[in-house]
Design a protein around this motif. Sequence first.
Motif, PDB file in Angstrom:
ATOM      1  N   GLN A  71       0.612  -1.158  -0.039  1.00  0.00           N
ATOM      2  CA  GLN A  71      -0.046  -0.031  -0.079  1.00  0.00           C
ATOM      3  C   GLN A  71       0.752   1.301   0.123  1.00  0.00           C
ATOM      4  O   GLN A  71       1.675   1.379   0.966  1.00  0.00           O
ATOM      5  N   VAL A  72       0.764   1.875  -1.013  1.00  0.00           N
ATOM      6  CA  VAL A  72       1.825   3.182  -1.187  1.00  0.00           C
ATOM      7  C   VAL A  72       1.041   4.424  -0.608  1.00  0.00           C
ATOM      8  O   VAL A  72       0.115   4.586  -1.266  1.00  0.00           O
ATOM      9  N   VAL A  73       1.554   5.270   0.057  1.00  0.00           N
ATOM     10  CA  VAL A  73       1.131   6.484   0.543  1.00  0.00           C
ATOM     11  C   VAL A  73       2.094   7.529   0.685  1.00  0.00           C
ATOM     12  O   VAL A  73       3.462   7.125   0.752  1.00  0.00           O
ATOM     13  N   GLU A  74       1.617   8.817   0.617  1.00  0.00           N
ATOM     14  CA  GLU A  74       2.381   9.640   0.338  1.00  0.00           C
ATOM     15  C   GLU A  74       2.131  11.072   1.350  1.00  0.00           C
ATOM     16  O   GLU A  74       2.796  12.134   1.080  1.00  0.00           O
ATOM     17  N   ASN A  75       1.328  10.590   2.134  1.00  0.00           N
ATOM     18  CA  ASN A  75       0.948  11.659   3.481  1.00  0.00           C
ATOM     19  C   ASN A  75       0.523  11.194   4.541  1.00  0.00           C
ATOM     20  O   ASN A  75      -0.040  10.093   4.656  1.00  0.00           O
ATOM     21  N   LEU A  87       3.190  -1.759   4.204  1.00  0.00           N
ATOM     22  CA  LEU A  87       2.902  -0.402   3.811  1.00  0.00           C
ATOM     23  C   LEU A  87       4.218   0.412   3.574  1.00  0.00           C
ATOM     24  O   LEU A  87       5.356  -0.063   4.235  1.00  0.00           O
ATOM     25  N   LEU A  88       4.081   0.907   2.284  1.00  0.00           N
ATOM     26  CA  LEU A  88       5.489   1.911   1.932  1.00  0.00           C
ATOM     27  C   LEU A  88       4.908   3.111   1.628  1.00  0.00           C
ATOM     28  O   LEU A  88       4.102   3.765   1.117  1.00  0.00           O
ATOM     29  N   GLY A  89       5.433   4.098   2.825  1.00  0.00           N
ATOM     30  CA  GLY A  89       5.143   5.388   2.907  1.00  0.00           C
ATOM     31  C   GLY A  89       6.527   6.225   2.510  1.00  0.00           C
ATOM     32  O   GLY A  89       7.469   6.162   3.146  1.00  0.00           O
TER      33      GLY A  89
END
Length: 178
Positions: A71-75, A87-89
């Motif tokens: 799951q790629v998140v940027e905020n 989780l890849l943040g």
Amino acid sequence: GKSVGVITDSYVADATPAGFLAHTTNRADKYSIARQIVYGQAQVILGGGIKYFSQHSNENLLEEAKKQGWQVVENLQDMQKVNKGRLLGLFADEAMPFYGEKEEHANVPTLKEMTQKAIDLLSQNEKGFVLIVEAGKIDWALHDNELGPTLWEMINLDETLAYVRDFAQKKKDTLLYL
């Protein structure tokens, strides 16, 4: 069988986090490190460095990460919504902002917030977990001889360590190594 997580407030392809996630002959080979992260076995990776995953014409590592189950998140808001899974943040183009600038970057999680999320996710594995938390921006501030940012980064680390210490004391089966 344990879950693995790596957190940094610099960027995830930097030397310390990469030392736990990749093998390369040159620490400057950020694309190779990012690629190994995507195809690696860790469950939680949080920090800066989105440019190392997105600025290569031959392969879109962010799209590939999603195919690999990340799951790629940027905020901060999107990170807080993740309740299970990998989780890849990636919260900054390169290194994350200094802690003293957090008011200006409300959408970027702090080291403590990333640590809380990682522990929440990694704790779901009954076999346990290993989590590496790097407060790398202290080093950056010291290299620049910047007293203010150094003090703010020390506060950032202190708040994070207080949370981890409290977690470890409640669990009774957790080793905290500093």
